[in-house]
Design an enzyme around this catalytic site. Structure first.
Site, PDB file in Angstrom:
ATOM      1  N   CYS A 108       0.782  -1.081   0.052  1.00 22.62           N
ATOM      2  CA  CYS A 108      -0.029  -0.154  -0.105  1.00 22.62           C
ATOM      3  C   CYS A 108       0.998   1.330  -0.121  1.00 22.62           C
ATOM      4  O   CYS A 108       1.770   1.551   0.825  1.00 22.62           O
ATOM      5  CB  CYS A 108      -0.974   0.013   1.210  1.00 22.62           C
ATOM      6  SG  CYS A 108      -1.794   1.558   1.649  1.00 22.62           S
ATOM      7  N   GLY A 109       0.817   2.220  -0.988  1.00 23.60           N
ATOM      8  CA  GLY A 109       1.306   3.408  -1.172  1.00 23.60           C
ATOM      9  C   GLY A 109       1.185   4.207   0.096  1.00 23.60           C
ATOM     10  O   GLY A 109       1.937   4.893   0.312  1.00 23.60           O
ATOM     11  N   HIS A 110      -0.138   4.297   0.419  1.00 19.92           N
ATOM     12  CA  HIS A 110      -0.487   5.374   1.694  1.00 19.92           C
ATOM     13  C   HIS A 110       0.401   4.654   2.886  1.00 19.92           C
ATOM     14  O   HIS A 110       0.722   5.547   3.702  1.00 19.92           O
ATOM     15  CB  HIS A 110      -2.027   5.643   1.861  1.00 19.92           C
ATOM     16  CG  HIS A 110      -2.647   6.288   0.762  1.00 19.92           C
ATOM     17  ND1 HIS A 110      -2.358   7.536   0.608  1.00 19.92           N
ATOM     18  CD2 HIS A 110      -3.604   5.841   0.038  1.00 19.92           C
ATOM     19  CE1 HIS A 110      -3.064   7.763  -0.624  1.00 19.92           C
ATOM     20  NE2 HIS A 110      -3.880   6.774  -0.939  1.00 19.92           N
ATOM     21  N   CYS A 111       0.281   3.622   3.053  1.00 18.05           N
ATOM     22  CA  CYS A 111       0.945   2.859   4.299  1.00 18.05           C
ATOM     23  C   CYS A 111       2.552   3.218   4.059  1.00 18.05           C
ATOM     24  O   CYS A 111       2.967   3.549   5.238  1.00 18.05           O
ATOM     25  CB  CYS A 111       0.679   1.367   4.101  1.00 18.05           C
ATOM     26  SG  CYS A 111      -1.050   0.891   4.330  1.00 18.05           S
TER      27      CYS A 111
END
Length: 166
Positions: free
Chosen positions: A46-49
């Site tokens: 996950c990029g946001h993670c």
């Protein structure tokens, strides 16, 4: 032998880490009501993670062991039952467990270390701040420009426009 050493190092790094990376079983042991817990459910892809990770670590570094606050990260892809139990449907999902409670609240605050620290300070009654390293950077103004730049030391000056995004 090598496997034992590797597992020992991983175990020690989890204990000494500012953010505890826990499995489903390990999390159950932490959920004893003795601390305020902020729990991030993440997915490794996950990029946001990935964007949250350094901010979450900075927030974890701000708190001391005596504060009664723990920041925890759980790989939701490795803990599907736990994720389902807490209704994790997107990543990252952050839940706050108040001290003395097993019932979490959704964390809907900002995703910067400062936002996370302010939230936990309000909940835990602490007054922590982001730890910053000392710096030799000086903000130049019209009052100090001549004395700093035209002095006897070599000086590197960055000129910038605050409105420019580059």
């Amino acid at each position: 032998m090598k496997l034992t050493i590797l597992l020992s190092l991983l175990f020690i790094s989890n204990i000494l880490a500012d953010v505890l990376f826990l499995s489903e079983n390990e999390f159950a042991k932490e959920l004893d009501g003795s601390h305020h817990l902020l729990v991030e459910f993440f997915a490794p892809w996950c990029g946001h993670c990935k964007s949250l990770a350094p901010e979450y670590k900075l927030a974890g570094e701000a708190f001391k062991s005596g504060d009664g606050v723990k920041l925890i990260a759980i790989d939701a892809t490795e803990a599907p039952k736990l994720s389902a139990d807490y209704k994790v449907t997107g990543y990252p999902t952050i839940k706050y467990f108040p001290k003395g409670s097993n019932n979490p609240e959704d964390y809907n605050g900002g995703r910067t270390a400062d936002d996370i620290i302010k939230f936990l300070n309000g909940k835990a009654g602490t007054s922590r701040k982001i730890k910053t390293a000392p710096s030799d950077v000086i903000t130049l103004t019209s009052d100090n420009f001549d004395s700093v730049v035209l002095g006897s030391k070599h000086v590197l000056v960055e000129f910038y426009a605050p409105w420019c995004g580059h």
